[in-house]
Every structure is written in C-alpha cells, then in structure tokens.
Scaffold this motif. Sequence first.
Motif, PDB file in Angstrom:
ATOM      1  N   ALA A  30       1.918   8.209 -15.352  1.00 57.39           N
ATOM      2  CA  ALA A  30       0.591   7.826 -14.959  1.00 57.39           C
ATOM      3  C   ALA A  30       0.703   6.402 -14.565  1.00 57.39           C
ATOM      4  O   ALA A  30       0.171   5.834 -13.460  1.00 57.39           O
ATOM      5  CB  ALA A  30      -0.596   8.054 -15.705  1.00 57.39           C
ATOM      6  N   LEU A  31       1.116   5.411 -15.750  1.00 54.03           N
ATOM      7  CA  LEU A  31       1.296   3.911 -15.522  1.00 54.03           C
ATOM      8  C   LEU A  31       2.044   3.622 -13.945  1.00 54.03           C
ATOM      9  O   LEU A  31       1.548   2.888 -13.375  1.00 54.03           O
ATOM     10  CB  LEU A  31       2.092   3.346 -16.451  1.00 54.03           C
ATOM     11  CG  LEU A  31       2.191   1.903 -16.369  1.00 54.03           C
ATOM     12  CD1 LEU A  31       0.937   1.089 -16.327  1.00 54.03           C
ATOM     13  CD2 LEU A  31       3.166   1.501 -17.604  1.00 54.03           C
ATOM     14  N   PHE A  32       3.224   4.332 -13.786  1.00 52.76           N
ATOM     15  CA  PHE A  32       4.065   3.788 -12.649  1.00 52.76           C
ATOM     16  C   PHE A  32       3.327   4.383 -11.246  1.00 52.76           C
ATOM     17  O   PHE A  32       3.388   3.799 -10.123  1.00 52.76           O
ATOM     18  CB  PHE A  32       5.331   4.121 -12.676  1.00 52.76           C
ATOM     19  CG  PHE A  32       6.082   3.017 -13.636  1.00 52.76           C
ATOM     20  CD1 PHE A  32       6.396   1.973 -13.109  1.00 52.76           C
ATOM     21  CD2 PHE A  32       6.271   3.257 -14.939  1.00 52.76           C
ATOM     22  CE1 PHE A  32       6.921   0.700 -13.997  1.00 52.76           C
ATOM     23  CE2 PHE A  32       6.717   2.218 -15.926  1.00 52.76           C
ATOM     24  CZ  PHE A  32       7.048   0.890 -15.207  1.00 52.76           C
ATOM     25  N   ASP A  33       2.751   5.476 -11.356  1.00 48.40           N
ATOM     26  CA  ASP A  33       1.988   6.046 -10.236  1.00 48.40           C
ATOM     27  C   ASP A  33       0.857   5.022  -9.798  1.00 48.40           C
ATOM     28  O   ASP A  33       0.583   4.649  -8.460  1.00 48.40           O
ATOM     29  CB  ASP A  33       1.283   7.482 -10.355  1.00 48.40           C
ATOM     30  CG  ASP A  33       2.216   8.500 -10.497  1.00 48.40           C
ATOM     31  OD1 ASP A  33       3.359   8.345  -9.985  1.00 48.40           O
ATOM     32  OD2 ASP A  33       1.781   9.680 -10.975  1.00 48.40           O
ATOM     33  N   TYR A  34       0.385   4.459 -10.679  1.00 47.09           N
ATOM     34  CA  TYR A  34      -0.869   3.313 -10.384  1.00 47.09           C
ATOM     35  C   TYR A  34      -0.052   2.089 -10.272  1.00 47.09           C
ATOM     36  O   TYR A  34      -0.512   1.454  -9.028  1.00 47.09           O
ATOM     37  CB  TYR A  34      -1.610   3.148 -11.823  1.00 47.09           C
ATOM     38  CG  TYR A  34      -2.475   1.964 -11.896  1.00 47.09           C
ATOM     39  CD1 TYR A  34      -3.796   2.222 -10.930  1.00 47.09           C
ATOM     40  CD2 TYR A  34      -2.434   0.798 -12.209  1.00 47.09           C
ATOM     41  CE1 TYR A  34      -4.596   1.068 -10.860  1.00 47.09           C
ATOM     42  CE2 TYR A  34      -3.221  -0.134 -12.323  1.00 47.09           C
ATOM     43  CZ  TYR A  34      -4.269  -0.137 -11.554  1.00 47.09           C
ATOM     44  OH  TYR A  34      -5.203  -1.063 -11.397  1.00 47.09           O
ATOM     45  N   LEU A  35       0.965   1.661 -10.740  1.00 45.44           N
ATOM     46  CA  LEU A  35       1.521   0.441 -10.327  1.00 45.44           C
ATOM     47  C   LEU A  35       2.129   0.363  -8.995  1.00 45.44           C
ATOM     48  O   LEU A  35       2.134  -0.734  -8.143  1.00 45.44           O
ATOM     49  CB  LEU A  35       2.488  -0.103 -11.476  1.00 45.44           C
ATOM     50  CG  LEU A  35       1.846  -0.101 -12.795  1.00 45.44           C
ATOM     51  CD1 LEU A  35       3.121  -0.700 -13.789  1.00 45.44           C
ATOM     52  CD2 LEU A  35       0.916  -1.624 -12.682  1.00 45.44           C
ATOM     53  N   ARG A  36       2.545   1.544  -8.631  1.00 46.88           N
ATOM     54  CA  ARG A  36       3.586   1.765  -7.206  1.00 46.88           C
ATOM     55  C   ARG A  36       2.345   1.352  -6.222  1.00 46.88           C
ATOM     56  O   ARG A  36       2.648   1.006  -5.115  1.00 46.88           O
ATOM     57  CB  ARG A  36       3.987   3.058  -7.169  1.00 46.88           C
ATOM     58  CG  ARG A  36       5.114   3.233  -6.324  1.00 46.88           C
ATOM     59  CD  ARG A  36       5.674   4.620  -6.412  1.00 46.88           C
ATOM     60  NE  ARG A  36       6.247   5.124  -7.749  1.00 46.88           N
ATOM     61  CZ  ARG A  36       5.616   6.025  -8.447  1.00 46.88           C
ATOM     62  NH1 ARG A  36       4.656   6.950  -8.087  1.00 46.88           N
ATOM     63  NH2 ARG A  36       6.287   6.209  -9.547  1.00 46.88           N
ATOM     64  N   LEU A  37       1.083   1.844  -6.474  1.00 39.37           N
ATOM     65  CA  LEU A  37       0.128   1.688  -5.202  1.00 39.37           C
ATOM     66  C   LEU A  37      -0.491   0.496  -5.313  1.00 39.37           C
ATOM     67  O   LEU A  37      -0.864  -0.196  -4.378  1.00 39.37           O
ATOM     68  CB  LEU A  37      -1.249   2.809  -5.446  1.00 39.37           C
ATOM     69  CG  LEU A  37      -0.508   4.090  -5.437  1.00 39.37           C
ATOM     70  CD1 LEU A  37      -1.799   5.093  -5.647  1.00 39.37           C
ATOM     71  CD2 LEU A  37      -0.423   4.470  -3.612  1.00 39.37           C
ATOM     72  N   ARG A  38      -0.895  -0.229  -6.692  1.00 36.24           N
ATOM     73  CA  ARG A  38      -1.428  -1.470  -6.605  1.00 36.24           C
ATOM     74  C   ARG A  38      -0.382  -2.727  -6.307  1.00 36.24           C
ATOM     75  O   ARG A  38      -1.078  -3.717  -5.682  1.00 36.24           O
ATOM     76  CB  ARG A  38      -1.804  -1.659  -8.343  1.00 36.24           C
ATOM     77  CG  ARG A  38      -2.578  -3.070  -8.355  1.00 36.24           C
ATOM     78  CD  ARG A  38      -3.215  -3.075  -9.824  1.00 36.24           C
ATOM     79  NE  ARG A  38      -3.585  -4.457  -9.791  1.00 36.24           N
ATOM     80  CZ  ARG A  38      -4.792  -4.934 -10.585  1.00 36.24           C
ATOM     81  NH1 ARG A  38      -5.505  -3.828 -10.996  1.00 36.24           N
ATOM     82  NH2 ARG A  38      -5.213  -5.961 -10.606  1.00 36.24           N
ATOM     83  N   TYR A  39       0.899  -2.510  -6.420  1.00 38.11           N
ATOM     84  CA  TYR A  39       1.797  -3.505  -6.051  1.00 38.11           C
ATOM     85  C   TYR A  39       2.723  -3.008  -5.390  1.00 38.11           C
ATOM     86  O   TYR A  39       3.963  -2.843  -5.712  1.00 38.11           O
ATOM     87  CB  TYR A  39       2.400  -4.128  -7.563  1.00 38.11           C
ATOM     88  CG  TYR A  39       1.224  -4.689  -8.250  1.00 38.11           C
ATOM     89  CD1 TYR A  39       0.819  -5.813  -8.032  1.00 38.11           C
ATOM     90  CD2 TYR A  39       1.151  -4.322  -9.595  1.00 38.11           C
ATOM     91  CE1 TYR A  39      -0.412  -6.418  -8.869  1.00 38.11           C
ATOM     92  CE2 TYR A  39       0.109  -4.752 -10.451  1.00 38.11           C
ATOM     93  CZ  TYR A  39      -0.684  -5.516  -9.912  1.00 38.11           C
ATOM     94  OH  TYR A  39      -1.599  -6.403 -10.939  1.00 38.11           O
ATOM     95  N   PRO A  40       2.574  -2.692  -3.984  1.00 34.01           N
ATOM     96  CA  PRO A  40       3.703  -2.096  -3.070  1.00 34.01           C
ATOM     97  C   PRO A  40       4.695  -2.956  -3.065  1.00 34.01           C
ATOM     98  O   PRO A  40       5.946  -2.412  -2.749  1.00 34.01           O
ATOM     99  CB  PRO A  40       3.144  -1.941  -1.693  1.00 34.01           C
ATOM    100  CG  PRO A  40       1.647  -2.797  -2.002  1.00 34.01           C
ATOM    101  CD  PRO A  40       1.427  -2.906  -3.444  1.00 34.01           C
ATOM    102  N   LYS A  41       4.770  -4.409  -2.944  1.00 31.35           N
ATOM    103  CA  LYS A  41       5.707  -5.255  -2.909  1.00 31.35           C
ATOM    104  C   LYS A  41       6.712  -5.573  -4.523  1.00 31.35           C
ATOM    105  O   LYS A  41       7.178  -6.422  -4.508  1.00 31.35           O
ATOM    106  CB  LYS A  41       5.259  -6.623  -2.250  1.00 31.35           C
ATOM    107  CG  LYS A  41       4.813  -6.516  -0.892  1.00 31.35           C
ATOM    108  CD  LYS A  41       4.577  -7.802  -0.194  1.00 31.35           C
ATOM    109  CE  LYS A  41       4.209  -7.593   1.130  1.00 31.35           C
ATOM    110  NZ  LYS A  41       3.291  -7.997   1.607  1.00 31.35           N
TER     111      LYS A  41
END
Length: 171
Positions: A30-41
Amino acid sequence: MVRILGGKAKGVPLKVPASARPSPVRLRKALFDYLRLRYPKRGRFLDLYAGSGAVGLEAASEGFEATLVEKDQEAVALLKENLRRTGLRARIVPLPVEVFLPEAKARGERYTVAFMAPPYPLDLVQAFQALLESGLVEKGGLYILQHPKDLHLPFGERRVYGENALTLVEA
C-alpha cells in the motif's frame, strides 16, 4: 520469507536479522502503490531503523535514491548482503538514528520521503518528533511513521493495515 515486492528487484528474497521486525507485505504494498503515484519522478528516500532493508530496498527497487540507517551490526552486515543479492544501489549508514539526524541536518541533506519504523519499545512519538524537527524532508515531501494501530498521533494522516498503522505528515 521477506521479498522485494516491485520494481527492478521484484521477488528477490531478503535475509532478516534477529533484531528486525520487517514491515508487513500489505503495508509495504500500500505504501509503495501510494508513493509511486505521488512521486512519479521518485526522489530521495530515507529509511530509519532499516533492519532487513525491506522498506529502503523496496524504495531503491522502485527507483528512489535510498539511504538506510541502522546501528545493529548484524543488521548492517545483512543489509550489505541484501544489497548485493538485489543488485540495487543504496547508501547504508551504520549509525544510531539519534546520531544520524543531527549530522545529516548539519550536512544539509534533504529527502523526498523519510520513513521511520522504530523498535516499538522506544517512545515512538518522541522518535518521530525528532525526525520532524530535523527538517530533512523537502517541501511537498513526506515524513512517515510506522507504528502499532493502537497509537494515535494528534497530527498527520493515519492509515491502518492490520495491526500496524502509518502516520504521514507532509513537509
């Protein structure tokens, strides 16, 4: 068995030191699903109390520039081995978090995400407060504390995953 869930090193198993309590799969996913979207770069990821490196190496696998801080010597040795096994690049800092935070601040280090999963016997609120006061996260970045779901902090966004929770505070 703890494994990298996504990115370049997906599926690689990690060795876990006796002193570690790896973040649960559901929470990491869940954490990395969120971070992947929030910080695409992506950006720079700080993993404090790194243990097996399950979170910090996951960040490196997902494309973040990762720094893992851990004082336990057995854990540091296994972090180095896990880094070799995954073929990822990350910086391992063999220091207590309490020493690292002021030194990193003095050097002007900045991170996009600072994740902290302290040993639960510690005063978690005090440990997280020290991280927040360090100012190591750049504007728009996140400070994240993993803690037991029974702990309720009076600030931040709370997300519960089984017996664990994350509190997220935007910088």
